[in-house]
Design an enzyme around this catalytic site. Structure first.
Site: not given
Ligand code: PDD
Length: 288
Positions: A33, A52, A103, A147, A179, A203
């Site tokens: 996302y 990104r 999976h 992300k 972070e 990130l």
């Protein structure tokens, strides 16, 4: 407001979205996302966010979609939701698509599921006046540069912060301060701002990079070097950066005041310069 969303190839009302129980995002958290802010109806640092997103998709080996192909959708949603000159965030989510629950990846003819929606920008006043944070052990996987929508450790840590009356939890791995659950972290030592260097353990924050670029341009001392837990007691100032939080001073960490317990001069100047850049982007198409 913001009722029109994009889902699976069409614009529809949010209430008309049907997520398949076989969607791998729903079953496995198998997706990526992005959150992009728009100031006065214009996206800010959109290229960096889409780059990104492509990095995340490559990292997850989700094929069949280029993040930049979503640009017309981001623009259409502005019009369809009559955003005008409001500040909004766009949430983009791409999952590996719909298949039976196995999976291993489905065959390459299964298309990714794409969802894009706009949301209002909610600015907590403490993002300006100063936030309180806690530190927590980093229980995430070792690809934090992706992300991923798989955010359980972030949710659990953020909940701990809320229960402690704080706004953010800062992840610490092997004594290294990395972070927050949804923001990047900086601390100021002897007038120099320091943030963790880019690696698979953080990130690559778009706002983090914007802050570093401002420092570079304005001759404000900063460095990308590890911050150790044992350093924190010596920090004059600390702050978090993020798309929705911008640059927010930390005034308390683990129940102890940071510096004077008020936003310091470093973070106040940087936050002001960032705001000016965001304002400029609303009038200058090249910076959007
Ligand atoms: N989160 N670190 C993590 C773990 C994040 O999830 C985010 C952003 C950041 C800051 O990155 P940026 O400056 O590019 O927003 C750092 C988004 C906003 C979210 O999850 O809602």
């Amino acid at each position: 407001m913001f009722d029109t969303v994009y889902f699976d190839g069409a614009y529809k009302s949010k209430s008309e979205v049907n997520i398949s129980p076989d969607d791998r995002g729903f079953l496995f958290g198998d997706g990526a996302y992005e959150v992009v802010v728009a100031y006065k109806g214009r996206y800010f640092r959109k290229r960096e966010h889409l780059e990104r997103l492509n990095h995340s998709l490559r990292g997850l080996r989700i094929t069949g979609i280029d993040a930049f192909s979503l640009e017309p959708i981001l623009d259409d949603l502005m019009v369809k939701n009559m955003v005008g000159s409001a500040d909004v965030t766009a949430y983009i989510q791409i999952t590996r698509g719909v298949t039976e629950r196995k999976h291993a990846f489905p065959s390459s003819d299964v298309a990714p599921t794409v969802f894009v929606r706009l949301m209002p920008v909610v600015r907590d006043p403490s993002f300006k006046t100063g936030v309180s944070v806690i530190t927590v052990p980093d229980t995430r996987w070792s690809r934090c540069d992706i992300k991923s929508i798989n955010l359980l450790p972030n949710c659990l840590a953020n909940q701990l912060a809320r229960e402690a009356g704080c706004i953010e939890a800062i992840f610490v791995r092997d004594g290294v301060v990395l972070e927050g659950t949804l923001s990047s972290f900086f601390a100021v030592f002897n007038g120099v701002a320091r943030t963790a260097p880019k690696s698979n353990y953080i990130l690559a924050g778009v706002t983090r990079q914007a802050a570093l670029d401002i420092c570079q341009r304005e001759g404000i001392p900063c460095s990308e070097e590890p911050i150790y837990m044992t350093d924190l007691a010596n920090a004059e100032e600390m702050f978090i950066t993020g798309t929705t939080r911008e640059i927010a001073p930390i005034i308390q960490i683990d129940g102890k005041p940071v510096g004077s317990g008020q936003p310091g001069p470093f973070v106040r100047r940087l936050a002001e310069l960032y705001r000016m850049q965001a304002e400029a982007a609303t009038t200058n198409a090249h910076s959007a």
